[in-house]
Scaffold this active site. Sequence first.
Site, short mmCIF file in Angstrom:
data_model
loop_
_atom_site.label_atom_id
_atom_site.label_comp_id
_atom_site.label_asym_id
_atom_site.label_seq_id
_atom_site.Cartn_x
_atom_site.Cartn_y
_atom_site.Cartn_z
N HIS A 85 0.82 -1.21 0.00
CA HIS A 85 0.00 0.00 0.00
C HIS A 85 0.85 1.26 0.00
CE1 HIS A 85 0.11 -0.08 4.56
NE2 HIS A 85 0.07 1.23 4.40
N ASP A 221 1.18 -7.68 2.25
CA ASP A 221 1.33 -6.24 2.00
C ASP A 221 2.80 -5.81 1.85
OD1 ASP A 221 0.88 -3.55 1.79
OD2 ASP A 221 -0.46 -3.41 3.51
N SER A 655 3.98 2.17 8.54
CA SER A 655 3.80 1.19 7.48
C SER A 655 5.10 0.99 6.75
CB SER A 655 2.76 1.68 6.48
OG SER A 655 1.50 1.30 6.92
N1 ARG Z 1 -4.60 0.51 7.67
C1 ARG Z 1 -3.30 0.52 7.08
C2 ARG Z 1 -2.69 1.93 7.17
O1 ARG Z 1 -3.17 2.73 7.91
C3 ARG Z 1 -3.34 0.02 5.67
C4 ARG Z 1 -4.00 0.94 4.70
C5 ARG Z 1 -4.00 0.48 3.27
N2 ARG Z 1 -4.96 -0.59 3.00
C6 ARG Z 1 -6.26 -0.41 2.66
N3 ARG Z 1 -7.00 -1.46 2.45
N4 ARG Z 1 -6.80 0.78 2.49
O2 ARG Z 1 -2.14 2.55 6.32
N1 GLU Z 2 -1.10 1.31 7.66
C1 GLU Z 2 -0.47 2.32 8.44
C2 GLU Z 2 0.50 3.15 7.62
O1 GLU Z 2 0.33 3.31 6.45
C3 GLU Z 2 0.13 1.70 9.63
C4 GLU Z 2 -0.93 1.28 10.51
C5 GLU Z 2 -1.05 2.15 11.72
O2 GLU Z 2 -1.66 3.23 11.65
O3 GLU Z 2 -0.50 1.72 12.73
O4 GLU Z 2 1.42 3.73 8.15
#
Ligand code: ARG
Ligand code: GLU
Length: 720
Positions: A85, A221, A655
């Site tokens: 991502h 990921d 991330s």
């Molecule tokens: N929750 C993770 C972060 O905050 C992954 C985000 C990307 N994935 C998604 N399905 N939108 O970035």
């Molecule tokens: N998916 C998050 C990022 O892009 C990390 C997840 C979180 O917020 O801890 O940094």
Amino acid sequence: MKKLLIALLLVTFTTPFVRSDEGMWIPLLIEKFNIEIMQEKGFKLTAEDIYSVNRACMKDGVMIFGGGCTAELISPEGLLITNHHCGYGSIQSHSSLEHDYLTDGFWAMSREEELPNPGLTVTFLKYMEDVTDRVMNGVNKRMSEDEKNEIIEANISAIVAEATEGNHFSAFVRPFYMGNQFFLFVNETYRDVRLVGAPPSAIGKFGGDTDNWMWPRHTGDFSLFRIYAGKDNMPADYSEDNIPYEPAYYFPISLNGVDEGDFTMVFGYPGGTSQYVPSYHISMLTDYIYPKMIELREKKLDIIKEDMDADPEVRIKYSSKAASISNSWKRWIGEKSGIEKLGTIDKKKEFEKEFTAWVKEKRKREKNYGHLLTSYKSLYEQMQEYSLVNSYTSETIGRSGVEAINMASAFIPLVEAVNNEVGDDELQIILEGLSSRISRFFHNYNMPTDRKLFVAMLELYGKNLDEKWQVPEYKELYKSCNGNFAVIADDIYTQSVFTNHEKAAQFVSNFDSRLISELEIDPLYILARGVRVFLDERVRDKYIEVSGKIANLDRLYMKAQMEFAGDEVLWPDANFTLRVAYGEVGGYESRDAVYYTHYTTLEGIMEKDNPEIYDYDVPDKLKELYYAKDYGRYGQNGKMPVCFIADNHTTGGNSGSPVINAEGHLIGVNFDRAWEGVMSDLMFNPEQSRNISLDIRYALFLIDKFAGAGYLLDEMTIVE
Ligand code: ARG
Ligand code: GLU
């Protein structure tokens, strides 16, 4: 009670006391505050192995990737790993219906096939330094906050100028502990970063927005890039002659996996947390802002997803936008429910009561800190109003709202330039900027989707924002159609320059100042300009004033909290600087009778498999490997590990961060947090706050067995 606790701790601890597992710590201070605890928890290396200016260490293998992620080096030839991502934008930029790398994945089978990404950079920390004394030099108690801030800013500029003089580094000074301490960061940025590999979205984004922020998780990921440098190993613009960057440090990779209770450490760039805010801040978010923003984004997502499902081209164009809209939306929901469940606001209030009692004990404290909580209260009453106006306007008819209105706002400087009769050169620069903006914009634009958004966003804006905060031009448009935006949307969208690539491009390439009058009657332009003027004149100054006052209180409140904490060392809120989080691998109790173990496997992917649902459509090749149990050296006990969780305190920006074991070897790549504990940005809950990592063995298995790009493993150092 708190005092008693502190008194007891004073007796039992000679060194400062740090709360176990919570926190995002400063690499430079690991030696002082954390290394002993880390070693007690099993870490076998030293603080210098993590951060040192004298020799190569882990910090030389960790980078900011792009604008807001972390990445780490995994080979002596500049190969890095980050999240899928995080690489998404780059992968998407090379994708079209013919070469759909998002859907099919991409694997360079040789260096020549690696794909350049103009604009993508990685940034290394060269060194950091506590510059608090220099920043505060000349500041005294008698000065007003504004006077203080002016001196602080001037000092910071001087420090930055000195750090960057005669070198190619960049530098900044960032406040810590709400401006009670300041650190200088000196960085080096590499500008030629090429895409090496990415699994198909069906793996890299497996579970999609449905599984996002959730455990059990099965997302592969990750993506791979390579840093290129000039012949001298220094940063250089893209050139065919560049060579792979030779780093001072890269991470060895362990195939040993994780067990419950194992030490883990995450080393990366957490973006921001708010651990020390008053209860008013949290109620502002959960009771006032989030509910409205959640409703708004839900509407956006419904519209975008419907069109994405109906048309693969729209899917490519909007997948990245949808993912980012959905990401915060879902986090807000999780945060809100976690805060309610944990009773965070009550806990804060309880803390504030104890704090107030402590303040009242001494006259001097009373004088310095006695006003804090009452001042906060009245400021937050104003703040929540301005915050909502800002966010809501921005998300509907402003910067992050209807795309055509945003495109229209890009023309405001052009109109102003013409009206101010600027010279031809200046005009030319504006036109060139616009022209590239237009091509980027329309590359990912679908007019019918945006037209639907227009209707929905304008309706919600009118419904949810108090009339006194509505832009006058909006009210006029509302009147002209009786609030029935669907009736006028068609005309507006077919006639506008801002909704049609050809028209917009032609407008700019054949530009003639007489054409300005056409813009000035376009309803999208009128609205865009109205928003700009309204926010500038009615909102911005007040917002800056109130948030400035809150920031001044924050500085004082933080100072007071540190005093109140006595011997307990508080960690500074995240601010997108390099931090260390450590903890241990472990499952958690999600809710009554439901306990989640600490890892997932390919079995779980097969359980979720459903070709009918986009997010759960497992690729055939992966199924074949599963049926053949062809896991090579990456499997464990006949299963293929996929993800694991631990209680490292992480947040957005982490991330792509390396997840490291007791030996300092890479065992995973951080990519998310588990739903029940996502309120850890506001309050960490050791029982349920968990970071989610990709098991590095799954990544290697995919590179080798799934993609047939095993040659990439030859340059890695793999520990078995
Ligand atoms: N929750 C993770 C972060 O905050 C992954 C985000 C990307 N994935 C998604 N399905 N939108 O970035
Ligand atoms: N998916 C998050 C990022 O892009 C990390 C997840 C979180 O917020 O801890 O940094």
